[in-house]
Design an enzyme around this catalytic site. Structure first.
Site, PDB file in Angstrom:
ATOM      1  N   GLU A 170       0.618  -0.996  -0.033  1.00  9.87           N
ATOM      2  CA  GLU A 170       0.156  -0.008  -0.164  1.00  9.87           C
ATOM      3  C   GLU A 170       0.922   1.251  -0.101  1.00  9.87           C
ATOM      4  OE1 GLU A 170      -0.504  -2.461   2.228  1.00  9.87           O
ATOM      5  OE2 GLU A 170      -2.650  -3.269   1.703  1.00  9.87           O
ATOM      6  N   HIS A 213      -9.901  -4.519  11.380  1.00 12.28           N
ATOM      7  CA  HIS A 213     -10.771  -4.317  10.142  1.00 12.28           C
ATOM      8  C   HIS A 213     -12.338  -3.546  10.241  1.00 12.28           C
ATOM      9  CE1 HIS A 213      -8.092  -7.521   8.970  1.00 12.28           C
ATOM     10  NE2 HIS A 213      -8.450  -7.420   7.419  1.00 12.28           N
TER      11      HIS A 213
HETATM   12  C1  LIG Z   1      -2.198  -4.000   5.102  1.00 12.42           C
HETATM   13  C2  LIG Z   1      -2.992  -5.055   4.360  1.00 12.42           C
HETATM   14  N1  LIG Z   1      -3.234  -4.909   3.033  1.00 12.42           N
HETATM   15  C3  LIG Z   1      -4.304  -5.959   2.571  1.00 12.42           C
HETATM   16  C4  LIG Z   1      -4.947  -6.794   3.218  1.00 12.42           C
HETATM   17  C5  LIG Z   1      -5.891  -7.642   2.905  1.00 12.42           C
HETATM   18  N2  LIG Z   1      -5.260  -9.092   2.752  1.00 12.42           N
HETATM   19  C6  LIG Z   1      -5.412  -9.824   3.809  1.00 12.42           C
HETATM   20  S1  LIG Z   1      -4.610 -11.384   3.526  1.00 12.42           S
HETATM   21  C7  LIG Z   1      -4.029 -10.987   2.047  1.00 12.42           C
HETATM   22  C8  LIG Z   1      -3.389 -11.691   1.300  1.00 12.42           C
HETATM   23  C9  LIG Z   1      -2.204 -12.207   2.062  1.00 12.42           C
HETATM   24  O1  LIG Z   1      -1.309 -13.253   1.421  1.00 12.42           O
HETATM   25  P1  LIG Z   1       0.026 -13.863   1.850  1.00 12.42           P
HETATM   26  O2  LIG Z   1       0.790 -13.137   2.614  1.00 12.42           O
HETATM   27  O3  LIG Z   1       0.572 -14.702   0.966  1.00 12.42           O
HETATM   28  O4  LIG Z   1      -0.582 -15.007   3.136  1.00 12.42           O
HETATM   29  P2  LIG Z   1      -1.581 -15.951   2.918  1.00 12.42           P
HETATM   30  O5  LIG Z   1      -3.169 -15.647   3.148  1.00 12.42           O
HETATM   31  O6  LIG Z   1      -1.390 -16.803   1.598  1.00 12.42           O
HETATM   32  O7  LIG Z   1      -1.394 -17.144   4.065  1.00 12.42           O
HETATM   33  C10 LIG Z   1      -4.485  -9.688   1.812  1.00 12.42           C
HETATM   34  C11 LIG Z   1      -4.280  -8.920   0.410  1.00 12.42           C
HETATM   35  C12 LIG Z   1      -4.400  -6.709   4.673  1.00 12.42           C
HETATM   36  N3  LIG Z   1      -5.303  -7.472   5.591  1.00 12.42           N
HETATM   37  N4  LIG Z   1      -3.965  -5.845   5.371  1.00 12.42           N
END
Ligand SMILES: Cc1ncc(C[n+]2csc(CCOP(=O)(O)OP(=O)(O)O)c2C)c(N)n1
Ligand SMILES: [Mg+2]
Lengths: 354, 462
Positions: free
Chosen positions: B195, B264
Site C-alpha cells: 500500500e 478491520h
Molecule cells: C495491509 C493489508 N493489506 C491488505 C490486506 C488484505 N489481505 C488480507 S490477507 C491478504 C493476502 C496475504 O497473502 P499472503 O501474505 O501470501 O498470506 P496467505 O493468506 O497466503 O497466508 C490480503 C491482501 C490486509 N489484511 N492488510
C-alpha cells in the site's frame, strides 16, 4: 547457491538459500530424525489442525463463525515442525490472521480456540478478538495480526526484547508470500541484521496471496534471496514435510541463538482451501490443488515415516477417532459457551485508570 | 439415514445465493473436501466442499436456482446409493456429521443491512443536477461505483485504476468488476500488497499529470499509506506555491463491516477530514456515489472517497443520465422535517432515516441531512436547518471523540448558538475498539434506537 526455485512452488529439499560474500552460512539442515513418540506427536498435532479447521469451515457455513476465517489446511507441517524446535514460555511467536494452526501446534486447548471463533467469553481472547486475533501470553504467542506485514517488525521487536534482556530466547515471525511485498518487511530485515536480533523470519510461501499468484506479484520470486542484501542467510524448506521443517528449525534456532543475527526460512507450502471462506478460487486449477492434496500432503508424507517406524495403521485410525472426538467436543463447547457479558465492551481498553 | 446438505454462508454478508453449478450428480460417491457445487453470491463465485464422505442420494435444488437462502437443504448425503430417507434418530446418534436442521440465526450483518435500507416514503431523490422528468433505474451501490469509474475512464485516458485484486480477481468486493475486460491491464493495474509503495506511485503519477484511482481493499489498509496521502498528496500543491497538482482518488470500503474485529472495522472519515489539502467524500446511496465519484475523478485535488461495504449490495434509484456529476461540498437534505435536524453520513444516514420514520409516528418530524462531503463541510445547509428546527442530533458510524459529530457540535456552538434550543447530542459507536463477539459488536454500534432516544431528549419528550 540457491536452488533454481523461481518459478516453481513445488516443495523440495531444504537448501541454503544464498551465498552471501564474506558472511558465514548456516549448515545445510538434514531431515529430522524423530523417535516413535515424536513422530506420533507431530502427526497428532497436524491432524488436530486438519480436523479442527475442517470443523471451522463447517461452523462458518452454519453461521456460528462469522467475519473472516482463514483456514490452515495444507500448511500444518510448517507450524508444527517449527514450533517443536522452540521453547514455549521462552521463545516468542507472532504471525498473521491464518493462525489457528499455530495455536494448536503449541497444544493449546482446542476448546478455547474454537470458543474464540464463535465469539464466546471463554475464548482465548474472551470473544473480543475473533478468528484473526488470538493471543496467548502464556505461550508467548503474540497473535493473530490482521494487517498484512505488520507482524514482521513486531517479530523483530520481540527478538529485540530477548536480546536486550539476554534471556536466551528468540522469536519466530511468520508471514506469507504476499506479505513479503510490504516495505516494512525490509526495514525490519535491515535493523534485525544490523543489530543481530535473534529472529527467525518464516515465510509461509503457499504460492498465493488471495487471488494473486506469487508470479503475478513478485518481480523475483525467490523470496529466500531477499535477505541477501542485508546479509541475512536463508534456507529453502519443503514445508509439506514436517521432518524437513523440524530439521531446518534446529539450524535456524542454533543460528540465531549463537548471536549471528536473523535467518530466513522460506517454507514451500500450499493452502488447500480458499484464502478465506469467501474466496472464489478461480485463480488456480483444480488439477493443481488435487496434485498437492494427493501427492504432497503433509499428513500422508508423515504416514510413510510412521509406517516405517512400525506404527500400525490401526493406531492412526484410533488417533483420528480421538481427535475427531476432541474437535467435536470443542465445537459443542464453543457453540454452547456463553457470550461475553455486555460490560466487556468497555474493558481492556487501557490498563491504567486515569 | 441420509443427512441434509444445506446452503452454506460463504461470506460475512451472505444471506442467499445462486446455486450456479453442481459438480456432482445423484448417485456419485464423494470424499470429504471434494467440491460439490459452485455458489454465487453478490460478491463472488465460491466452491462448496463436502465435509463428510458418502453418496449424493438426492439433489433438491437444481443448478441455476437463484436466491437460495442460507440454510436451505440443497441435497441429501447418504451412506450408500439407496439411502434417501432422513432419519431424525440417526441424526441424533450421528450428531458429528449431521448439520442442525434449523437455519442459522440471522446474522448481525443481515440485521444491519436490513436497517440500512429502510423502505421510506419520504426520501428525497430530486436534485438540481437531475433535470425534471429524468427517468430513474435501479442499481446497486457497487454497480454505480463501477459505472462511475468506467464512464470517467471512457472519457479520459489519463484515468486509471490501481490496487490489490482490482483486475483479474475483479475486485475483492467486486467493485471493479468488468473494468479489466473493457480497459485492459494498462489501465486496470493489479498491485502486490504494498500500500505504501503503490500509493506513492499513484501520487507521483498524479503529479506528472495522470488521474489515478487508487483502491484500498479496505480503508483500514490505507493506514499503511497514510503518509503519502497526507504528506505527499495533501500538501504538495500548497508547498509548491500552487505549481504542482495532485488529482488522485483514494477509495475503498470504510467503517462498518460485520464481525471482522478491531483491525478491520473503523471509520477514517474524521481522520482524513482533519487534513487541509484533502477533499473527503462519504456518500450513502448509489445516486450520490455515482455523481460524487465522477466529480472526485474530475477534481484537480486529492480526494479520499469512503464507501460502505454493508451497502455495496443494496439497490437504489439512480438517474438515467449520460453524464451525472454532483458538486463536491454540498450536503443533501434527504428527508425534510421541522422539529429536529439529524445530521449524518454514509451508513449512518440509513439509521437516521429509520429513526425518522419511527419518530414521525410519535409526532416528531425530523429533517435528515446527508453530509456526503466531510471536507469541506457544508456548514450552510446544517446551519439553515438548525435555524428551522433549533435542534441537532448527529449520527456517526465511528468513534465519538474528535469526530465529524464533534465538529458539527462546534459549528453549531460557534455559528448557530442563538438558534439552539437544546445541546447538540452525538450518537456514535462506542468509544472502544470493535469487538468480535456478536453481542458486544451490536452493543457498540450506532443504531436507530439510540438516535430515537437522543431526539426525544433534545425535543424534551418523555
Ligand atoms: C495491509 C493489508 N493489506 C491488505 C490486506 C488484505 N489481505 C488480507 S490477507 C491478504 C493476502 C496475504 O497473502 P499472503 O501474505 O501470501 O498470506 P496467505 O493468506 O497466503 O497466508 C490480503 C491482501 C490486509 N489484511 N492488510
Ligand atoms: Mg500466501
Amino acid at each position: 547457491m540457491a536452488k533454481a526455485t523461481q518459478d516453481s512452488n513445488r516443495p523440495h529439499k531444504a537448501d541454503v538459500g544464498s551465498a552471501i560474500p564474506n558472511h558465514d552460512l548456516p549448515p545445510i539442515p538434514g531431515r529430522y530424525h524423530a523417535d516413535r513418540e515424536e513422530l506420533l506427536e507431530f502427526y497428532r498435532r497436524m491432524l488436530m489442525i486438519r480436523r479442527f479447521e475442517e470443523r471451522c469451515g463447517q461452523l462458518y457455513g452454519l453461521g456460528l463463525i462469522a467475519g473472516f476465517c482463514h483456514l490452515y489446511i495444507g500448511q500444518e507441517a510448517v507450524a508444527v515442525g517449527l514450533q517443536a524446535a522452540l521453547q514455549p514460555g521462552r521463545d516468542s511467536v507472532i504471525t498473521g490472521y491464518r493462525e489457528h494452526g499455530h495455536m494448536l501446534a503449541y497444544g493449546i486447548d482446542p476448546k478455547i480456540v474454537m470458543a474464540e471463533l464463535t465469539g464466546r467469553a471463554s475464548g482465548i481472547s474472551h470473544g473480543k478478538g475473533g478468528s484473526m486475533h488470538m493471543f496467548s501470553t502464556e505461550h508467548k504467542f503474540f497473535g493473530g495480526n490482521g494487517i498484512v506485514g505488520a507482524q514482521v517488525p513486531l517479530g523483530a521487536g520481540l527478538a529485540f526484547a530477548h536480546k536486550y534482556r539476554n534471556d536466551g530466547g528468540c522469536s519466530a515471525a511468520y508471514f506469507g508470500d504476499g506479505s513479503a511485498n510490504q516495505g516494512q518487511v525490509y526495514e525490519a530485515y535491515n535493523m534485525a541484521a544490523l543489530w543481530k536480533l535473534p529472529v527467525i523470519f518464516v515465510i509461509e510461501n503457499n504460492g498465493y496471496a488471495m487471488g494473486t499468484s506469487i508470479q503475478r506479484a513478485n518481480a523475483h520470486t525467490a523470496l529466500s534471496e531477499r535477505g541477501a542484501g542485508f546479509g541475512i542467510p536463508a534456507l529453502v524448506v519443503d514445508g509439506m514435510d514436517v521432518l524437513e521443517v523440524r530439521g531446518a528449525a534446529t539450524v535456524a534456532v542454533d543460528w540465531v541463538q549463537a548471536g549471528k543475527g536473523p535467518i530466513i526460512l522460506e517454507m514451500k507450502t500450499y493452502r488447500y482451501r480458499g484464502h478465506s471462506m469467501s474466496d472464489p478460487a478461480r485463480y488456480r486449477s483444480r488439477e493443481e490443488v488435487n496434485d498437492m492434496k494427493e501427492n504432497h500432503d503433509p499428513l500422508d508424507n508423515l504416514k510413510k515415516d510412521l509406517f516405517a517406524a512400525g506404527i500400525p495403521e490401526a493406531e492412526l485410525v484410533k488417533l483420528d477417532e480421538d481427535i475427531r472426538q476432541q474437535v467435536k467436543e470443542a465445537a459443542d463447547f464453543a457453540e454452547k459457551a456463553p457470550l461475553p457479558a455486555d460490560e466487556e465492551l468497555y474493558t481492556n481498553i487501557l490498563v491504567g485508570k486515569y | 439415514m441420509a443427512i441434509e446438505l444445506k446452503m452454506p454462508a460463504l461470506s460475512p454478508t451472505m444471506e442467499e445465493g445462486t446455486l450456479t453449478r453442481w459438480l456432482v450428480k445423484e448417485g456419485d460417491p464423494i470424499k470429504a473436501g471434494e467440491i460439490l457445487a459452485e455458489i454465487e453470491t453478490d460478491k463472488a463465485i465460491m466452491e462448496f466442499e463436502a465435509v463428510d464422505e458418502g453418496v449424493i442420494t438426492k439433489i433438491l435444488i437444481p443448478e441455476g436456482s437463484e436466491n437460495v437462502k442460507v440454510g436451505t437443504a440443497i441435497a441429501y448425503l447418504g451412506t450408500d446409493a439407496n439411502d434417501v430417507t432422513l432419519d431424525g434418530a440417526s441424526a441424533e446418534t450421528k450428531a458429528e456429521e449431521s448439520i442442525p436442521v434449523a437455519p442459522p440465526a440471522k446474522t448481525e450483518a443481515a440485521a444491519v443491512e436490513e436497517a440500512a435500507t429502510p423502505s421510506l416514503s419520504k426520501v428525497i431523490n430530486s436534485a438540481p443536477e437531475i433535470p425534471e422528468g429524468t427517468e430513474f433505474f435501479q442499481q446497486t451501490l457497487r454497480e454505480a461505483l463501477r459505472d462511475a469509474m468506467a464512464e470517467e475512464m471512457r472519457r479520459d485516458d489519463r484515468v486509471f485504476v490501481m490496487g490489490e485484486e482490482v483486475a483479474e480477481y475483479q475486485g475483492a468486493y467486486k467493485v471493479t468488476q468488468g473494468l479489466l475486460q473493457e480497459f485492459g491491464a494498462r489501465r486496470v493495474v493489479d498491485t502486490p500488497i504494498s500500500e505504501y509503495g503503490f500509493s506513492g506511485i499513484g501520487v507521483g503519477a498524479a503529479m506528472e499529470g495522470l488521474r489515478p484511482v487508487i483502491e484500498f481493499m479496505t480503508m483500514n489498509f490505507s493506514m499503511q499509506a497514510i503518509d503519502h496521502i497526507i504528506n505527499s498528496a495533501a500538501k504538495t500543491h500548497y508547498m509548491s506555491g500552487g505549481q504542482v497538482r495532485c488529482p488522485i482518488v483514494f477509495r475503498g470500503p470504510n467503517g462498518a463491516a460485520p464481525r471482522v474485529g478491531a483491525q478491520h472495522t473503523q471509520n477514517f472519515g474524521p481522520w482524513y477530514a482533519a487534513v487541509p489539502g484533502l477533499v473527503v467524500l462519504a456518500p450513502y446511496d448509489a445516486i450520490d456515489a455515482k455523481g460524487l465519484l465522477k466529480a472526485a475523478i474530475r477534481s484537480d485535488d486529492p480526494v479520499v472517497f469512503l464507501e460502505c461495504e454493508l451497502l455495496y449490495g443494496k439497490t437504489f434509484d439512480v438517474p438515467k443520465m449520460d453524464d451525472f456529476v454532483l458538486p463536491i461540498g454540498k450536503a443533501r437534505i434527504i428527508r425534510e422535517g421541522k422539529d429536529v435536524t439529524i445530521v449524518s453520513y454514509s451508513i449512518g444516514v440509513s439509521f437516521a432515516l429509520t429513526a425518522a420514520e419511527a419518530l414521525a409516528k410519535e409526532g416528531i418530524d425530523a429533517e435528515v441531512i446527508d453530509l456526503r462531503t466531510l471536507r469541506p463541510l457544508d456548514k450552510e445547509t446544517i446551519l439553515q436547518s438548525l435555524a428551522k428546527t433549533n435542534r441537532i442530533v448527529t449520527v456517526e458510524d465511528g468513534w465519538p471523540v474528535c469526530s465529524i459529530s464533534s465538529e458539527i457540535a462546534a459549528i453549531a456552538m460557534e455559528e448557530g448558538f442563538d438558534n439552539l434550543d437544546a445541546p447538540v447530542l452525538r450518537v456514535t459507536n462506542a468509544d472502544t475498539p470493535t469487538p468480535y463477539a456478536e453481542n458486544l459488536e451490536k452493543k457498540g454500534l450506532v443504531n436507530p434506537e439510540a438516535i430515537i432516544e437522543a431526539v426525544r431528549k433534545v425535543c424534551y419528550r418523555k
